[in-house]
Every structure is written in C-alpha cells, then in structure tokens.
Design a protein around this motif. Sequence first.
Motif: not given
Lengths: 701, 209
Positions: A458, A512-514, B130-131, B137
């Motif tokens: 991602a 980061q992975r999807t 994911t965005a 995180t």
Amino acid sequence: MKKIFYFLLSLFFILSCTSIAYSQQPDTLKTQALEAVTVTATRTEKLLGAVPMPVTLISQQQIRQMGSLRLGDVLQEQTGLAIVNDHGQGLQMQGFNPDYTLILIDGEPLIGRTAGTMELSRIAIGNIKQIEIVKGPTSSLYGSEALAGVVNIITETPKNTSLRLSARYGANRTSDLGLSANLKYGRLGIYAFANRYGSGGYDFTPETFGRTVEPFHTYTFQSKIHYDFSEKIKLKISTRYFNEQQEANFDLGRVGQASLVGGQGIVKDWNLNPTLDWQVLPSLKVYFRYYHSQYATASDLRYLQDQKPYESTFFDQTFQRPEIQAVYFLGEKHIFTVGTGIVSESVAATRYQGRKAFATKYIFGQYEFTPSNRLSLLLGGRYDQHSVYGSQFSPKFSVQYNIHPQIALRGSAGVGFKAPDFRQLYLNFVNSVAGYSVFGTEELPFILTQLKAQNQIAEVFVPSATLGALKAETSFAYNIGFKIKLSDAFQWNLNAFRNNVSNLIESQVVAQRTNGQNIFSYRNLKSIFTQGIESDLSYQIQPNWSFSAGYQYMVAKDREVIRQIEAGELFRRNPQTLVTERLTLTDYGGLMNRSRHMANAKVFYQNATKGVNASLRVIYRSRFGFGDTNGNLVLDDDSEYVKGFITCNFAASKAFWKEQVQLQVGIDNLLNYRNPSQQPNIAGRLWWLSLNVQLTKKSSL
Amino acid sequence: MKKLFIFQILFVFAILFTACGKKDEATPNLINAQTVTNLAADPVTIDPATGRPIGGTNRFTLYNLKDNRVVSNTDSATNKWDIGFRGTTIIVNGGAIRSGQGGAYIYAGLFDEFKEVPTSATFAQDNSPTALAITPTAGMGWYNYNATTHVITPIPGRVIVLKTGDGKFAKIEILSYYKDAPTTITSTSVSRYYTFRYVYQGDGSRRLQ
C-alpha cells in the motif's frame, strides 16, 4: 568537526607530555617481580602496569575466594559493569548494551548471541587462570563488536601434574561438579576440564503454570594440549564443548482448549583452536592461529494435553578464522605488531531462507614506542573488509606517562564498530498469527519488488534509496585517567570516558501491505552518547585484611531525544490527570536500564598459616529505567524506574591437610533482595557449600 | 511587602475579570473542551496466546462532534459524522472513499496552544483504505506502541486538527485507548475504548478557543 577537535586535543596532550618527558631524566622504575601480565590490551604479553589503557584483571585466587561459578557471577561485582537481563544475562559496560562487548576465550571470540545478548552463564570459570577486562573501543585489534570493550578469559596452562576436584551444592538444588587434570611430561602438557552445573530453578509465581527459572543443567568440557617442538616452536591445541538443556513450560491462557505447553531447549557450542608460536629470531615472533566455532540451539515445544507440536525452532551458526600475527622488537623501545586473517561466518535457522554466509578480511597493525621509562605510546589500526555491507577502519591511539614513579597518567582515543549482524541483514520472518513481517536489509528490496508486483504494497514509508544500505554501528571514544600506586598495599585508578555512538541499528516500519499489516526492517537510526567516570581503590590494611572500593558515575542519552526536547517537540501525559506537558532536559533520564551510580565495597580476609579465607562484597546499583508509563517511550518520570538496590555476597573457607582439601561455605544475596516483577533473574538469598580437593605431584624434574 | 501583597491580589482579580469577560464573548457555536469517555471502537477480546483479536464487527464507530453523539453506521455515506474509530484506525469524513467534506492533519504541540487553524494548513483525506488522512502506524500517526509491554499510548503532544463532515473546524486530543483510562495499563486493561477531548467551532471560522 568535533572528532578533529578531540584528535587535536589528544595530540596536544601527547606533545605536552613528550616535552616534559624529555626535559626530565628518566629514572628507573622498579618492576614488581610478581606483577601481573595481560595479553588482551595489546595482543602481546605485557605487564599490567605498562598498558596505557584501563585494564582490570581478576585472578584465579580471587575467583575461588568469592566462590564464583559462572562468568556473570564475577563480572557483576566489578566496578562499572552491570548484568542486564534481555533474552539472557548479558554484560553492560560503559553504558553499552551487551551487543557491544566482545567475549573472548584465550583471545578467540565466543559466538552465539540471542537478540544481541551473550549469555554469561555459558562460561564456567572454575578452571581458568584469569579474566582480563579492557574498557574502551578495542576494534583496532579485535574488529567488530569491541565497541564498549572486551572480556578475555584466559584458561590454565599445564605447568605440573595435578588433579583438582570440586563439588558444590546449594539452595534451589543448584549443584556444580568439576574435575580438572594437568599432566606435564617433558615437552608435552595436557590439561583437561569437565564440569556439570545444574539447578532446579525457582518460582516467584507458584500460582501460575511454569517457573520463573526452569530447571536446567549444563556440561562443559575443555582441553588444551601443549607441545614444544623446540624452544622456538610451540604448538597448542584448545577445544571446548558446551551443552545446556533447559525445560520450558508455560500457559497460553486459552479457555476450553489445549493451553499448557511444555518442552525442552538445547544450547550447544564447540570450539577448536590450534595455534603455533614460532620464535623466528630473538626479536621476531610469529603466531599462526586457526579457530573454528559452532553454536546451535534447538527447541521443541508441544501441547502437554496431546503432545501435538506447538512450535519447533533451530539456530545454527558457524565461525572460522585463520590468522597470522607477527611481533617484531626493534631494540628496547619499539615493538611492531602486524596481523591478518579471514573470518567466514554462516547461519541457518528457522527464520532464515537457506544458509546465509559472509566473510570479513582484515589486517591490523600496532606500533608501541617507549622512548623512556616514563613514557609509552601506542598507535594501532585495523581495516576490515566485509563481503556484504562494506569496509571499516578502526584506529586507536594511547599514551601513558609517569609523572612520578608512583603516578601514571594515561589517555586513549579510538574508534570502535559493530558490523550489521545476520539478523539485521537476512532475517525473513512473517508472523502468520499477528500478521506483521520483519525482513533483513539484504532480503527487503527483493521482497518489496515481489509484493509490489502482486499489488500487495500500500505504501512505502522510507525513500527506496536508503533501503538496504546498512552501515556499521560506530563509536568514537576517549578515556583519560590516572593510576596511583603508592605501594603494593595502596592503589587508586581513576578513568573518565566518553563514547559518541552513531548509526545504531533499530527496527522500523518501512512499508505497509494492502491488508494493513506492517513490514519492518532494520535501519541506521540512533545516535547516543555515554559518558562517566570510574574510580577503583584497593588498600591492604594489614597482611591479612584487604579492602577495595569502586564507583562509577555514568549517563547515557539519545541525541534525537535531546534535540526534540530542545526544540520543544517532546511531551508527556500524566497518566492520572491525562494532562499533557512539554518535557524539559532535566526530566530526561537517559536510556533505559542504566544506573547513574554503581558502587561496590569488598573486604577480603586471608590467613595463610591457618588456611582461612573469607570475603564480604557489597554491590550497589542506583535506580534505572524500566519502561515508559506516560506515552512518549522516553525515560522521564519517577514511576518509570526500578528502585536502586544492594546485594551482598559472603564466602568463607578453611583448608586442611596441607591445603589439599578445602571446605567453603557461602551466602549469595545475603540481604535477600528480590524484585520478582522487574528483576525475575535475581533469585533470593542462596546458601551453598563446597568441597575442593587438590592433589599435586611433587616435581620430579 | 504589604504593598506587594495588595498588588498581587489586584492582579489576581484582574485576571479573573478578564477571564470571565472572555467567556462572555465566546460565540455560542464554540463547543469548548468537551471530553468523551469510553467510546467503544469495535472492542474485541484478545487471544492471550496469539494477541489476535476475536469477536470484532469490523465496523467503525462514527461520531458527530457538534451534537456530541455516536452516528449510526447506516449514515456512513452522509456528512453527518466527523470522525470514526476502529481499533487504532481513525478515519475522517472526506476524500475519495467518503461522502463528506472533511479532512485532518496532526499538529505537534499542546492542545491549549493550538488556537486557530492557519490558512496555510493543508488537510489530508481518506483516499483509500490504505491511504488515510491519519496514518494508522505506530509512531507515525497518533499513537505509540511499546514493543515490550504491547501497550498502545496516544503520543503526548499530538492534536488532530479536523475538518468535519460538513466543513467546520475542530481539534481533538486522544487521551486514552483503554477502558476507564487506567493510570497503569496492565495486561488485563481493556483496549479499543477511546477517551478524547475536543473543541468544535460551529460558526465556520478557524478560531478554536
């Protein structure tokens, strides 16, 4: 810029010393007939008093008087050293984590670290001649890992024919059985040692399944064969085998399904080390050395209910090193040392793809110059070329100047480094349960490309140019101090140190992975410094009584944290009121697990005529950081510390029948200090009893 | 000495008066430092062996700051909600995958110091799962993760500056991720319960105090 300044400073210091030296008449120093010899500091045999850097020497007599069994027992009582618990008991020196101290046996490195920690209980010390501790970076001689310093265990050399048996039993069903034999027959000398050490462990939480320390037993076998072909050519072959087995038991806490897990873990290492010393000329000596070492662990854990497998892991590491070293004496004032070798290392383990290997070629040189009895200079350097990450040059400069026959000033400056290890380069670990993954930097680019092609990435958080290029962790350090020896009865050493450490490697989320899971890898992230002052004083009050006291003041801090505080960017939240405030520099307590003050005081009593020995040793560690409680991951609040504590160890012995039999009793942790939640590795008060028998064949030569 | 004391009293009074005066001036649209406690963010039970969550619904808890209430998930495609929580993931109502006009960015500093949204501020949006505007995180967004104790703590000194679903401004400080905001977080503390405080400006201006 700063480095240049320090170099200039040291240069100035030397020059000023030199000028004084030449302006005064060198007067003769009476060398003590029995003065101890050290080999670690310069890789040549040298009188302890002539070594221009801080060296601590612990003799066999002292170790036996204290009744110590394993390396950690002795080291924890030395000034400035702390035993810290992280995946085993490791050594903290000058504020460095255990990763940065090299542990040597007869000059050859012991391998096999878990998360950076070299387990100190792997080394039995009942049979050794002495322990030598050199503080400050020593990479100029030993290469990687010698940032904080080195600990060298010197084993016995067969000089006579003798047999020694020792047996000990104590609390927690701890037992130790040792047998060593020396055989001297003309040119041949054989030494053999066997030891079994075991314990029933202990449990601070009997209400839960699994003990705090599970039962274990270890076996150590060591042998050394000396053969003198002539006065000039001498052969020595050393071997070591170590085996440890420990139970593992824990409760997964699952309700209504198999929850209890048990099994066994095995740790092994074995070494082979032939060396050939050749006195080519009276002024030239050449050493040929070969060292092979292997370290392996295996664990097999199963559900106790049905013996179905829970987890099975293995780790297998090898280390090989041929080396040649030559020492050349030019007159009495100059000694030149050069050496070269190749290190080949490999690892195969559960979390690695296949067997990984790398090699390091190196060359080192050293020049010792003694222009007068008062002054000695040492200039050395080592160049390491690593097959994967790059190369490293580690210079070192030391000087000692006797301003008075009884007072010596000394200083040294040098560079130390630690090469990226197997884990940081090659780890390939996917946690299938929690979902995250960790990749070594050499694995990462390939895996990222692969995952990108599968549209599984991602976001990449780190610029791709900086991925995969891991540099060695380096330090620039200097030590400066003095040594006062008024007589054999009174000695005082003082040493101030500073280590500027950069490029420390830490794991960090890089992508980061999807599916939202993180990918971690290793990067050069942190810069820290450690600095302090240590003092060691020993005083023989009467022929029978001697006293010693040691103290170290030390601070270790993260530069980025200091920068953030200075910029007003670091905060803390009071966990009670939930109010946030800015951190100030005085709030910052430095790196976790470091005590600002450490001290020890020891009293030894020795009466040779009565064959009585006794010692009482008191060790103090001031409070140290344990973990963050207010959200910023930085040590800044009283609640984040483990309270300071005192441990006290006592031993006494009496010899019978011409000193051939010795009975010894002891109590470790006399005050019964315990802190089960924060320091489960410290058992309570432990008594023990031991019997030693020593038989020596009367010299028939 | 006495004079100084009187002076001090006068000074304190002066402060009190100005403080009261300010309060009176405040617009009725400004919701000042409201604290929300124990907002469930898809709570789960954690398998102690694996650390893996069990029993989650995988739905976000959507919140409306103006009315200080939870918005039903059936209204997720409207601009009625301003911010949503699920585990450590925080979403905003704006961007390619949302219906509202929202956005967010993280301000590093004290909550009380942040008084007005600068005109130069740029708001990130949720453009794909994911965005997200707020990176979910550890260490990069709103929380720290302690790898030794596995505890999640809101990074102290991080303020979420928010544009709401209907384009108003607000600031939010996450105070705790655990039920009842315990002083000491232990392995028995229940996670995925947010405690946070916020200031919401209903008049469309950028002033947040």
